[in-house]
Design a protein around this motif. Structure first.
Motif, PDB file in Angstrom:
ATOM      1  N   VAL A 186       0.847  -1.185   0.000  1.00 53.24           N
ATOM      2  CA  VAL A 186       0.000   0.000   0.000  1.00 53.24           C
ATOM      3  C   VAL A 186       0.882   1.234   0.000  1.00 53.24           C
ATOM      4  CG1 VAL A 186      -0.150   0.225   2.515  1.00 53.24           C
ATOM      5  CG2 VAL A 186      -2.066   1.000   1.101  1.00 53.24           C
ATOM      6  N   GLY A 187       0.360   2.322  -0.558  1.00 54.19           N
ATOM      7  CA  GLY A 187       1.089   3.586  -0.541  1.00 54.19           C
ATOM      8  C   GLY A 187       0.487   4.523   0.489  1.00 54.19           C
ATOM      9  N   TRP A 188       0.960   5.749   0.493  1.00 55.26           N
ATOM     10  CA  TRP A 188       0.485   6.745   1.432  1.00 55.26           C
ATOM     11  C   TRP A 188      -0.977   7.071   1.151  1.00 55.26           C
ATOM     12  CZ3 TRP A 188       2.679   8.154   5.761  1.00 55.26           C
ATOM     13  CH2 TRP A 188       2.207   9.284   6.439  1.00 55.26           C
ATOM     14  N   ASP A 189      -1.786   7.156   2.204  1.00 60.35           N
ATOM     15  CA  ASP A 189      -3.204   7.466   2.051  1.00 60.35           C
ATOM     16  C   ASP A 189      -3.383   8.983   1.970  1.00 60.35           C
ATOM     17  OD1 ASP A 189      -5.926   7.704   2.070  1.00 60.35           O
ATOM     18  OD2 ASP A 189      -6.251   6.603   3.927  1.00 60.35           O
ATOM     19  N   ASP A 190      -3.520   9.486   0.750  1.00 56.70           N
ATOM     20  CA  ASP A 190      -3.660  10.932   0.558  1.00 56.70           C
ATOM     21  C   ASP A 190      -4.975  11.469   1.104  1.00 56.70           C
ATOM     22  OD1 ASP A 190      -1.185  11.226  -0.702  1.00 56.70           O
ATOM     23  OD2 ASP A 190      -2.013  10.674  -2.661  1.00 56.70           O
ATOM     24  N   PRO A 203       2.904  -3.283   4.776  1.00 55.15           N
ATOM     25  CA  PRO A 203       3.070  -1.834   4.857  1.00 55.15           C
ATOM     26  C   PRO A 203       4.380  -1.474   5.564  1.00 55.15           C
ATOM     27  CG  PRO A 203       1.702  -2.551   6.652  1.00 55.15           C
ATOM     28  CD  PRO A 203       2.047  -3.789   5.854  1.00 55.15           C
ATOM     29  N   ASN A 204       4.751  -0.195   5.477  1.00 55.74           N
ATOM     30  CA  ASN A 204       5.881   0.232   6.290  1.00 55.74           C
ATOM     31  C   ASN A 204       5.385   0.605   7.690  1.00 55.74           C
ATOM     32  OD1 ASN A 204       4.997   2.981   6.319  1.00 55.74           O
ATOM     33  ND2 ASN A 204       6.093   3.396   4.407  1.00 55.74           N
ATOM     34  N   ALA A 205       6.300   0.948   8.569  1.00 51.28           N
ATOM     35  CA  ALA A 205       5.942   1.170   9.968  1.00 51.28           C
ATOM     36  C   ALA A 205       4.936   2.301  10.136  1.00 51.28           C
ATOM     37  CB  ALA A 205       7.210   1.466  10.774  1.00 51.28           C
ATOM     38  N   GLU A 206       5.162   3.411   9.461  1.00 48.76           N
ATOM     39  CA  GLU A 206       4.269   4.557   9.598  1.00 48.76           C
ATOM     40  C   GLU A 206       2.875   4.222   9.093  1.00 48.76           C
ATOM     41  OE1 GLU A 206       3.127   8.335  10.793  1.00 48.76           O
ATOM     42  OE2 GLU A 206       4.996   7.257  11.178  1.00 48.76           O
ATOM     43  N   GLU A 207       2.800   3.545   7.956  1.00 52.95           N
ATOM     44  CA  GLU A 207       1.498   3.164   7.400  1.00 52.95           C
ATOM     45  C   GLU A 207       0.770   2.205   8.336  1.00 52.95           C
ATOM     46  OE1 GLU A 207       3.163   3.492   2.803  1.00 52.95           O
ATOM     47  OE2 GLU A 207       3.086   1.562   3.854  1.00 52.95           O
ATOM     48  N   ASP A 234       0.698   2.370  18.759  1.00 52.28           N
ATOM     49  CA  ASP A 234       1.752   3.332  19.046  1.00 52.28           C
ATOM     50  C   ASP A 234       3.145   2.794  18.758  1.00 52.28           C
ATOM     51  OD1 ASP A 234       1.936   1.491  21.053  1.00 52.28           O
ATOM     52  OD2 ASP A 234       1.673   2.906  22.715  1.00 52.28           O
ATOM     53  N   CYS A 235       3.229   1.565  18.245  1.00 49.77           N
ATOM     54  CA  CYS A 235       4.524   1.037  17.823  1.00 49.77           C
ATOM     55  C   CYS A 235       4.297   0.067  16.659  1.00 49.77           C
ATOM     56  CB  CYS A 235       5.272   0.367  18.970  1.00 49.77           C
ATOM     57  SG  CYS A 235       4.755  -1.325  19.334  1.00 49.77           S
ATOM     58  N   PRO A 236       5.292  -0.093  15.781  1.00 57.08           N
ATOM     59  CA  PRO A 236       5.113  -0.936  14.588  1.00 57.08           C
ATOM     60  C   PRO A 236       4.803  -2.394  14.909  1.00 57.08           C
ATOM     61  CG  PRO A 236       7.060   0.456  14.375  1.00 57.08           C
ATOM     62  CD  PRO A 236       6.600   0.576  15.792  1.00 57.08           C
ATOM     63  N   ARG A 237       5.391  -2.925  15.977  1.00 60.96           N
ATOM     64  CA  ARG A 237       5.179  -4.332  16.295  1.00 60.96           C
ATOM     65  C   ARG A 237       3.747  -4.577  16.771  1.00 60.96           C
ATOM     66  NH1 ARG A 237       9.799  -2.276  17.023  1.00 60.96           N
ATOM     67  NH2 ARG A 237      11.745  -3.324  16.395  1.00 60.96           N
ATOM     68  N   ALA A 238       3.230  -3.654  17.570  1.00 64.56           N
ATOM     69  CA  ALA A 238       1.832  -3.761  17.978  1.00 64.56           C
ATOM     70  C   ALA A 238       0.915  -3.615  16.775  1.00 64.56           C
ATOM     71  CB  ALA A 238       1.511  -2.691  19.023  1.00 64.56           C
ATOM     72  N   ALA A 239       1.308  -2.760  15.835  1.00 62.71           N
ATOM     73  CA  ALA A 239       0.515  -2.580  14.620  1.00 62.71           C
ATOM     74  C   ALA A 239       0.468  -3.871  13.809  1.00 62.71           C
ATOM     75  CB  ALA A 239       1.103  -1.447  13.781  1.00 62.71           C
ATOM     76  N   VAL A 296       5.730  -5.822   8.624  1.00 66.82           N
ATOM     77  CA  VAL A 296       5.919  -4.372   8.740  1.00 66.82           C
ATOM     78  C   VAL A 296       7.402  -4.070   8.576  1.00 66.82           C
ATOM     79  CG1 VAL A 296       5.703  -2.355  10.235  1.00 66.82           C
ATOM     80  CG2 VAL A 296       3.913  -4.118  10.233  1.00 66.82           C
ATOM     81  N   THR A 297       7.719  -3.267   7.569  1.00 71.53           N
ATOM     82  CA  THR A 297       9.113  -2.876   7.366  1.00 71.53           C
ATOM     83  C   THR A 297       9.450  -1.718   8.296  1.00 71.53           C
ATOM     84  OG1 THR A 297       8.449  -1.454   5.504  1.00 71.53           O
ATOM     85  CG2 THR A 297       9.173  -3.697   4.990  1.00 71.53           C
ATOM     86  N   LEU A 298      10.643  -1.788   8.880  1.00 71.13           N
ATOM     87  CA  LEU A 298      11.047  -0.840   9.920  1.00 71.13           C
ATOM     88  C   LEU A 298      12.199   0.061   9.470  1.00 71.13           C
ATOM     89  CD1 LEU A 298      11.055  -3.423  12.859  1.00 71.13           C
ATOM     90  CD2 LEU A 298       9.166  -1.950  12.132  1.00 71.13           C
ATOM     91  N   GLY A 299      12.411   0.181   8.168  1.00 72.27           N
ATOM     92  CA  GLY A 299      13.485   1.020   7.661  1.00 72.27           C
ATOM     93  C   GLY A 299      14.843   0.489   8.082  1.00 72.27           C
ATOM     94  N   ALA A 300      15.639   1.343   8.692  1.00 64.53           N
ATOM     95  CA  ALA A 300      16.990   0.957   9.103  1.00 64.53           C
ATOM     96  C   ALA A 300      16.995  -0.096  10.206  1.00 64.53           C
ATOM     97  CB  ALA A 300      17.768   2.190   9.569  1.00 64.53           C
ATOM     98  N   ASP A 301      15.841  -0.354  10.821  1.00 62.39           N
ATOM     99  CA  ASP A 301      15.756  -1.354  11.887  1.00 62.39           C
ATOM    100  C   ASP A 301      15.357  -2.735  11.378  1.00 62.39           C
ATOM    101  OD1 ASP A 301      16.512   0.417  13.887  1.00 62.39           O
ATOM    102  OD2 ASP A 301      14.472   1.139  14.156  1.00 62.39           O
ATOM    103  N   GLY A 302      15.100  -2.880  10.075  1.00 64.49           N
ATOM    104  CA  GLY A 302      14.783  -4.187   9.527  1.00 64.49           C
ATOM    105  C   GLY A 302      13.312  -4.400   9.269  1.00 64.49           C
ATOM    106  N   ALA A 303      12.777  -5.510   9.754  1.00 67.05           N
ATOM    107  CA  ALA A 303      11.372  -5.834   9.528  1.00 67.05           C
ATOM    108  C   ALA A 303      10.860  -6.766  10.616  1.00 67.05           C
ATOM    109  CB  ALA A 303      11.186  -6.486   8.153  1.00 67.05           C
ATOM    110  N   TYR A 304       9.548  -6.738  10.817  1.00 66.03           N
ATOM    111  CA  TYR A 304       8.895  -7.552  11.841  1.00 66.03           C
ATOM    112  C   TYR A 304       7.663  -8.187  11.203  1.00 66.03           C
ATOM    113  CZ  TYR A 304       6.601  -8.793  16.278  1.00 66.03           C
ATOM    114  OH  TYR A 304       6.016  -9.467  17.308  1.00 66.03           O
ATOM    115  N   ALA A 305       7.407  -9.438  11.522  1.00 67.51           N
ATOM    116  CA  ALA A 305       6.283 -10.141  10.914  1.00 67.51           C
ATOM    117  C   ALA A 305       5.547 -10.987  11.943  1.00 67.51           C
ATOM    118  CB  ALA A 305       6.760 -11.028   9.763  1.00 67.51           C
ATOM    119  N   VAL A 306       4.243 -11.147  11.709  1.00 70.84           N
ATOM    120  CA  VAL A 306       3.389 -11.980  12.555  1.00 70.84           C
ATOM    121  C   VAL A 306       2.529 -12.842  11.653  1.00 70.84           C
ATOM    122  CG1 VAL A 306       1.647 -12.030  14.363  1.00 70.84           C
ATOM    123  CG2 VAL A 306       3.270 -10.136  14.276  1.00 70.84           C
TER     124      VAL A 306
END
Length: 219
Positions: free
Chosen positions: A33-37, A57-61, A69-74, A87-97
């Protein structure tokens, strides 16, 4: 056409009929997904998400869509809507569930000198799809996706920068010879030993095809 897997770019408020059709024929759909305009950040506005096996998605998305309030909870919250959340975390890598197995995985990013990030997200998804179709463990899929993305940003261009098996083999051989490597970090990529053969190994650094349009000045 029939396919084992497909990547779908989901757009808020838009439904693409081919996604449901492909899923009904057994295609494993991976959604990004991209940014939700619109600023709504409403998962209900992504009607085709229900046909996806995974959402990346990325972390912000991810945080905006879930209100976490955090990518892992998201990522955990997203599994209420899709079986597998990455969820991609940029310079911190990625997290998956993975909701189906209860498995979670987190892999740090590989530090590289980035020349051009064009297409890196697409390469990450492609690497993750490759590992999924091969039935690799979740952590190996994340590591492979992160590696392919890291290799891609070291080259200019989009599709031209996507690494092939020869590039992956050359990196694996080269990184093992660098002094001071963290043994645990090397073990994380040990699964590559069974995937690449010595016949694929080429000298490092590799010479790659690069786009030339745009690098020349007009006369």
């Amino acid at each position: 056409p029939r396919a084992r897997a497909a990547v779908a770019s989901l757009t808020p408020g838009v439904s693409a009929p081919w996604i449901a059709q492909a899923a009904s024929k057994g295609t494993r759909v991976f959604g990004d997904v991209g940014w939700d305009d619109t600023g709504a950040w409403d998962l209900a506005a992504l009607p085709d998400l229900r046909y996806c096996e995974a959402f990346l998605p990325n972390a912000e998305e991810a945080m905006r869509y879930t209100g976490a309030d955090c990518p892992r909870a998201a990522a955990h919250a997203l599994t209420e809507h899709v079986p597998l959340a990455v969820v991609t975390l940029g310079a911190d890598g990625a997290y998956a569930v993975d909701r189906r197995t209860g498995e979670t995985a987190e892999v740090p990013a590989i530090e590289v000198e980035a020349l051009d990030p064009t297409g890196a997200g697409d390469v990450f998804v492609a690497g993750f799809v490759t590992g999924t179709l091969a039935d690799w463990p979740l952590a190996d899929r994340l590591a492979f996706a992160g590696l392919t993305a890291a290799l891609s940003v070291q080259e200019f261009g989009g599709s031209l920068s996507a690494p092939g098996w020869s590039e992956i083999a050359a990196w694996w051989r080269r990184v093992q010879s660098v002094e001071g490597q963290d043994p645990a970090a090397l073990r994380r990529y040990g699964f590559l030993a069974g995937l690449v053969s010595e016949e694929l190994v080429r000298p490092w650094p590799l010479r790659r095809a690069v786009p030339t349009i745009g690098f020349r000045r007009s006369a």
